[in-house]
Design a protein around this motif. Sequence first.
Motif, PDB file in Angstrom:
ATOM      1  N   VAL A  35     -26.612   2.471 -26.894  1.00  0.00           N
ATOM      2  CA  VAL A  35     -26.143   2.923 -26.035  1.00  0.00           C
ATOM      3  C   VAL A  35     -26.758   2.255 -24.345  1.00  0.00           C
ATOM      4  CG1 VAL A  35     -25.843   4.809 -24.671  1.00  0.00           C
ATOM      5  CG2 VAL A  35     -25.421   5.535 -27.075  1.00  0.00           C
TER       6      VAL A  35
ATOM      7  N   THR B  10     -25.699   1.784 -33.840  1.00  0.00           N
ATOM      8  CA  THR B  10     -25.234   2.593 -32.617  1.00  0.00           C
ATOM      9  C   THR B  10     -26.323   2.416 -31.116  1.00  0.00           C
ATOM     10  OG1 THR B  10     -24.791   4.502 -33.582  1.00  0.00           O
ATOM     11  CG2 THR B  10     -24.770   4.795 -31.257  1.00  0.00           C
TER      12      THR B  10
ATOM     13  N   ASP C 173     -30.443  11.771 -30.955  1.00  0.00           N
ATOM     14  CA  ASP C 173     -28.894  12.669 -29.871  1.00  0.00           C
ATOM     15  C   ASP C 173     -30.295  13.381 -29.170  1.00  0.00           C
ATOM     16  OD1 ASP C 173     -26.756  12.303 -31.211  1.00  0.00           O
ATOM     17  OD2 ASP C 173     -27.619  14.135 -32.649  1.00  0.00           O
TER      18      ASP C 173
ATOM     19  N   HIS D 184     -18.615   5.187 -23.093  1.00  0.00           N
ATOM     20  CA  HIS D 184     -19.721   6.837 -23.564  1.00  0.00           C
ATOM     21  C   HIS D 184     -19.681   7.949 -21.990  1.00  0.00           C
ATOM     22  CE1 HIS D 184     -23.187   8.797 -24.512  1.00  0.00           C
ATOM     23  NE2 HIS D 184     -23.004   9.211 -25.693  1.00  0.00           N
TER      24      HIS D 184
ATOM     25  N   THR E 246     -22.084   4.348 -18.696  1.00  0.00           N
ATOM     26  CA  THR E 246     -23.067   4.185 -20.051  1.00  0.00           C
ATOM     27  C   THR E 246     -21.831   4.034 -21.148  1.00  0.00           C
ATOM     28  OG1 THR E 246     -23.975   6.298 -19.692  1.00  0.00           O
ATOM     29  CG2 THR E 246     -24.533   5.447 -21.523  1.00  0.00           C
ATOM     30  N   ALA E 247     -22.136   2.618 -22.310  1.00  0.00           N
ATOM     31  CA  ALA E 247     -21.695   2.653 -23.155  1.00  0.00           C
ATOM     32  C   ALA E 247     -22.001   2.862 -24.193  1.00  0.00           C
ATOM     33  CB  ALA E 247     -20.204   0.735 -22.950  1.00  0.00           C
ATOM     34  N   GLU E 248     -21.066   2.584 -25.656  1.00  0.00           N
ATOM     35  CA  GLU E 248     -21.429   2.739 -27.082  1.00  0.00           C
ATOM     36  C   GLU E 248     -20.760   1.559 -27.969  1.00  0.00           C
ATOM     37  OE1 GLU E 248     -21.643   6.010 -30.283  1.00  0.00           O
ATOM     38  OE2 GLU E 248     -21.732   6.638 -28.831  1.00  0.00           O
ATOM     39  N   TRP E 249     -22.053   0.628 -28.633  1.00  0.00           N
ATOM     40  CA  TRP E 249     -21.713  -0.224 -29.533  1.00  0.00           C
ATOM     41  C   TRP E 249     -22.112   0.349 -30.910  1.00  0.00           C
ATOM     42  CZ3 TRP E 249     -25.057  -5.146 -29.458  1.00  0.00           C
ATOM     43  CH2 TRP E 249     -24.102  -5.838 -31.110  1.00  0.00           C
ATOM     44  N   ASP E 250     -20.920   0.129 -31.765  1.00  0.00           N
ATOM     45  CA  ASP E 250     -20.771   0.912 -32.734  1.00  0.00           C
ATOM     46  C   ASP E 250     -20.539  -0.437 -33.950  1.00  0.00           C
ATOM     47  OD1 ASP E 250     -21.726   3.710 -33.110  1.00  0.00           O
ATOM     48  OD2 ASP E 250     -20.322   3.919 -32.173  1.00  0.00           O
TER      49      ASP E 250
END
Length: 182
Positions: free
Chosen positions: A147, A145, A175, A120, A128-132
Amino acid sequence: MNKKLAGTAVVGAAIAAIVAAQFLGGGDDAPAAAPPPSSSHPPAIAVGKLEIYQLADGTGPGSAIEIPVPSWSVSRDKERATYRQGELLLETDRVAITQEDPVSGLRALAGSQGGTVAGHAPIADRDTAEWDFTYSRDGVPRRVTVVGLGAGDALVTVRFEAPVAEFERNRGVLDEALKIRG
């Protein structure tokens, strides 16, 4: 009298009256604008309401991660704060996990849960990383989601969850929460 000349005189007089009223005062300030009509959307993140995670690596600027949070009902369990409004959930947490980077940290948290974990854009100058992923609770599909921000010996996470049908309509909550400082 010429119509164009008369129109110009009327406009000029109106402008002069406005300017005179502004500089001469003589009255109360204009009334405040009416608040926008209420809607069925959840309240926005409250200005100044923060979930703060102190970091072990120092003091001063950058020694804490500050996450804007909504004014929803909140429950706490150690370092996890869970904010709920109806079917919406925003959760912040600090997970003590050894990771090379946020992507590997979120992959470790994801385990066999599934979904996708990807990098991310950095937030507050942190990797940073994002997992969905989606899952079903009581027969209702829910979208999630998460983060994760690298925070030294821990991973600070922000999780937003909602029924699939309401996720995008309410994504503004996530957001706003991602306007992290620290």
